[in-house]
Design an enzyme around this catalytic site. Structure first.
Site, PDB file in Angstrom:
ATOM      1  N   HIS A  48       4.036   5.354 -10.699  1.00  0.00           N
ATOM      2  CA  HIS A  48       3.105   6.177 -11.449  1.00  0.00           C
ATOM      3  C   HIS A  48       2.963   7.518 -10.752  1.00  0.00           C
ATOM      4  O   HIS A  48       1.903   7.855 -10.271  1.00  0.00           O
ATOM      5  CB  HIS A  48       1.727   5.520 -11.512  1.00  0.00           C
ATOM      6  CG  HIS A  48       1.539   4.670 -12.706  1.00  0.00           C
ATOM      7  ND1 HIS A  48       0.437   4.738 -13.506  1.00  0.00           N
ATOM      8  CD2 HIS A  48       2.328   3.718 -13.238  1.00  0.00           C
ATOM      9  CE1 HIS A  48       0.543   3.853 -14.478  1.00  0.00           C
ATOM     10  NE2 HIS A  48       1.687   3.216 -14.330  1.00  0.00           N
ATOM     11  N   CYS A  67       3.045 -14.647   2.744  1.00  0.00           N
ATOM     12  CA  CYS A  67       2.729 -15.169   1.413  1.00  0.00           C
ATOM     13  C   CYS A  67       2.559 -16.683   1.369  1.00  0.00           C
ATOM     14  O   CYS A  67       1.495 -17.181   1.008  1.00  0.00           O
ATOM     15  CB  CYS A  67       3.806 -14.786   0.421  1.00  0.00           C
ATOM     16  SG  CYS A  67       4.309 -13.067   0.557  1.00  0.00           S
TER      17      CYS A  67
HETATM   18 CA   LIG Z   1       2.322 -11.778  -0.406  1.00  0.00          CA
END
Ligand SMILES: [Ca+2]
Ligand SMILES: *[C@@H]1O[C@H](CO)[C@@H](O)[C@H](O)[C@H]1NC(C)=O
Ligand SMILES: *[C@@H]1O[C@H](CO)[C@@H](O)[C@H](O)[C@H]1NC(C)=O
Ligand SMILES: *[C@@H]1O[C@H](CO)[C@@H](O)[C@H](O)[C@H]1NC(C)=O
Ligand SMILES: *[C@@H]1O[C@H](CO)[C@@H](O)[C@H](O)[C@H]1NC(C)=O
Ligand SMILES: *[C@@H]1O[C@H](CO)[C@@H](O)[C@H](O)[C@H]1NC(C)=O
Length: 479
Positions: A132, A78
Site C-alpha cells: 500500500h 509461530c
Molecule cells: Ca508467526
C-alpha cells in the site's frame, strides 16, 4: 483496494507472510466469538499510538473494546506460540520449541480451544506480498535509533535473520554472516513494506467486520484480535522474530464484548462508519506514551500483564465454559505417588482468564493482576549459525534455553544450559544474562546485568524466573 500500480518500489516482502486466521465459534444460542489471529503482527497500529500506522479498521474495533498494552507471546516463533495458546499450555509443557514436533503424538492429546468450544466452522485465509505505498511514502520511515548490536553482547541473544538472507535481493547485498547491517535504504524499504502489509491486513479485517453488520450479528459477537508474536524491524540490528527481546514478544490484544465493552444498541455499527486517516499525534510509537493511562483518544487501555496462554481460559470464561488451572505436576505426583503426569488428559490451562480485568476497567477500576509474564527462546549454541539453523533449531539441536521474565519495570533474561535428550534446563549453568530497566529503557539498549547497583533486583528477578508462572499469578488464582 490494494490494486494501485506499484512502480515506485519493486521490493516485496515475501518473508512477511501475514495471514489472518479467523474462527467463528458459535457457542450457544446467539453467542459468537470471532477470533482473528494476525501472523507476525507487532502492535504497529494506530490504536497503540504508532503514528506511522494506517489501521483505521482495527482502530475502530479497538474503540469498542479493551486494548491490552502489556500482552506477550510465550515464544517468538509461530508454531510453538500457536500450539501454546490453542492448548493453553506453555512451550516447556508441550516440549515443543520448533516446527517439527507434534504434541498430540508425544506429550498428550490435549483439547484445544476450538475443540473445547465445539466449533461449527473454521476457515483459514492466507494473503501476503501486498503493498500500500500510497499510504506509506518511504520518507516517513527511518531505521530505529537502536539499529545496532549492543556493546559486550552475548551472541546468544541475537538472531541472524536467516530467512531474510535467503532472498535473492538480500543475497545480492553480500552481507557478512552473522553480523552486518542491511544498508539503511534497504532497511527502510523493509519497514515500509511491513507497515504496508499491516494496512492491507487492516483492510481485510474491515471487510470481515462489516460482514458482522451485514449478517446482523454484531450484537452477539465477541471479537478477539491477537497476533502470534511480535517482530523486530531493525531494533538491535535484527529482523524477524526469533528472540527474547520485547519487540519480538509483545503482541496486540484487543477484545470487544457486546454489552460489556460497548453498547451494541447505541454505538453505530461497523457498516456505517467512514474512516479518516489518523492525524500525526505527539505520542511516540514507543510504549512509554501509553503507560499507566487507561483511556487515551477514546481507547480503553489496560496495562495489566497478560500472556497469550491466557486467551483460551479467557474465551472459555466468556462463553460460560470455564476451564481450571492445570494442577502442578509436582504436587500431583506427591499426592498420588505416581510417575504419571496430571496434564496428559485434563482439560486445563496454564494461563488464567483475564475477564475480571476487563470488567473492572469498564468501571474505571484497576485490579491487581499478574506480577510477571514468561517467555522463552532456544538456541543450538551461543554463536549464530546457519547449520544448525540458530533461528529455528530442532529440539535435538538445542543446547541453550533463554528464559525471560517481564515485570512492569524490568525484563530479565537468562540463557541457561539445556539438555535436549532429557528436555531439561540446567539452571546452575547460566551462559549469559540480560537486564533491562523499562522505566527508562523501553528499547532494551542498556544491559544492566553486571551493574552492581542492580545486582539485588537481578537476583530477585532470577529467582522469580526460576520459580515460574504459578508464583506470579494474581492472588485469586493461588491455592
Ligand atoms: Ca508467526
Ligand atoms: C485425540 O483424541 C481424539 C478424541 O478425543 C481422537 O479422535 C484422536 O485420534 C486422538 N489423537 C491422538 C493423536 O491420539
Ligand atoms: C564493555 O566491556 C569493556 C571491557 O571489556 C568495558 O570497558 C565497557 O565498559 C563495557 N561496556 C558496556 C556498555 O558494558
Ligand atoms: C549483558 O551484559 C553482560 C555483562 O557485560 C554480558 O556478560 C552479557 O553477555 C550481556 N548480554 C547481552 C545479551 O548482551
Ligand atoms: C460516508 O461517505 C459516503 C461517500 O463519501 C457518503 O455518501 C456517506 O454519507 C458517508 N457516511 C457517513 C455516515 O458519514
Ligand atoms: C543429558 O542428560 C543425559 C541423561 O542424564 C546424560 O547422559 C547426557 O550426558 C546429558 N547431555 C549433556 C550434553 O549434558
Amino acid at each position: 483496494m490494494g490494486d494501485r500500480p506499484r512502480n515506485s518500489v519493486h521490493f516485496r516482502l515475501s518473508n512477511l507472510f501475514i495471514f489472518i486466521n479467523f474462527t467463528i465459534f458459535r457457542v450457544f444460542g446467539k453467542q459468537n466469538v470471532l477470533m482473528i489471529v494476525v501472523d507476525d503482527l507487532r502492535p504497529s497500529l494506530g490504536c497503540y499510538g504508532d503514528p506511522n500506522a494506517v489501521t483505521p479498521n482495527i482502530d475502530l474495533l479497538a474503540k469498542r473494546g479493551v486494548l491490552f498494552t502489556r500482552a506477550f507471546a510465550q515464544q517468538a516463533l509461530c508454531a510453538p506460540s500457536r500450539n501454546s495458546f490453542l492448548t493453553g499450555r506453555r512451550p516447556d509443557t508441550l516440549k515443543l520449541y520448533d516446527f517439527y514436533s507434534y504434541w498430540r503424538d508425544t506429550i498428550g492429546n490435549f483439547s484445544t480451544l476450538p475443540q473445547h468450544l465445539k466449533s461449527h466452522g473454521y476457515t483459514t485465509m492466507s494473503i501476503g506480498k501486498v503493498f500500500h505505498p500510497e499510504h506509506h511514502p518511504l520518507e516517513k520511515f527511518d531505521v530505529p535509533d537502536n539499529y545496532k548490536w549492543s556493546e559486550n553482547v552475548s551472541y546468544a541473544a541475537y538472531n541472524p535473520w536467516l530467512d531474510l538472507r535467503k532472498r535473492d535481493d538480500v543475497k545480492k547485498l553480500d552481507l557478512k554472516f552473522p553480523f552486518q547491517k542491511i544498508p539503511r535504504y534497504y532497511a527502510k524499504l523493509i519497514i515500509q513494506s511491513y507497515y504496508a502489509a499491516v494496512t492491507y491486513v487492516d483492510d481485510l479485517i474491515g471487510l470481515l467486520l462489516k460482514q458482522l453488520a451485514v449478517y446482523n450479528i454484531e450484537r452477539f459477537t465477541t471479537v478477539v484480535l491477537i497476533s502470534d508474536h511480535g517482530w523486530s524491524l531493525g531494533e538491535h540490528g535484527e529482523w524477524a522474530k526469533y528472540s527474547n527481546f520485547e519487540v519480538a514478544l509483545r503482541v496486540p490484544v484487543i477484545i470487544t464484548i457486546p454489552q460489556v465493552t460497548f453498547d451494541p444498541w447505541i454505538e453505530s455499527s461497523y457498516a456505517t462508519k467512514n474512516f479518516t486517516l489518523p492525524q500525526n499525534s505527539d505520542c511516540s510509537p514507543k510504549m512509554g506514551c501509553i503507560e499507566n493511562r487507561y483511556r487515551k483518544k477514546g481507547y480503553v487501555m489496560s496495562d495489566a500483564m497478560i500472556e497469550l496462554v491466557d486467551i483460551f481460559p479467557t474465551i472459555a470464561d466468556l462463553t460460560n465454559l470455564p476451564i481450571p488451572l492445570c494442577i502442578d505436576d509436582k504436587d500431583y505426583r506427591h499426592k498420588y505417588k505416581s510417575n504419571s503426569t496430571s496434564m496428559s488428559s485434563n482439560l486445563c490451562s496454564e494461563g488464567v482468564s483475564f475477564l475480571p480485568v476487563i470488567y473492572a476497567i469498564m468501571y474505571e477500576k484497576i485490579i491487581p493482576w499478574k506480577k510477571a509474564v514468561f517467555s522463552q527462546y532456544p538456541r543450538p549454541g551461543v554463536v549464530p549459525t546457519r547449520n544448525p539453523n540458530s533461528d529455528e533449531p530442532r529440539l535435538s539441536e538445542i543446547t541453550i534455553m533463554g528464559y525471560t521474565i517481564r515485570t512492569k519495570e524490568y525484563r530479565y533474561t537468562a540463557w541457561a544450559s539445556f539438555n535436549s535428550s532429557i528436555v531439561k534446563t540446567d539452571w546452575s549453568t547460566i551462559i549469559a544474562e540480560e537486564l533491562y530497566y523499562h522505566k527508562f529503557d523501553v528499547e532494551e539498549n542498556l544491559n544492566l546485568s553486571t551493574i552492581p547497583e542492580f545486582s539485588r533486583i537481578k537476583n530477585k528477578l532470577r529467582n522469580q524466573l526460576k520459580n515460574g508462572w504459578r508464583k506470579a499469578l494474581p492472588q485469586r488464582y493461588k491455592n
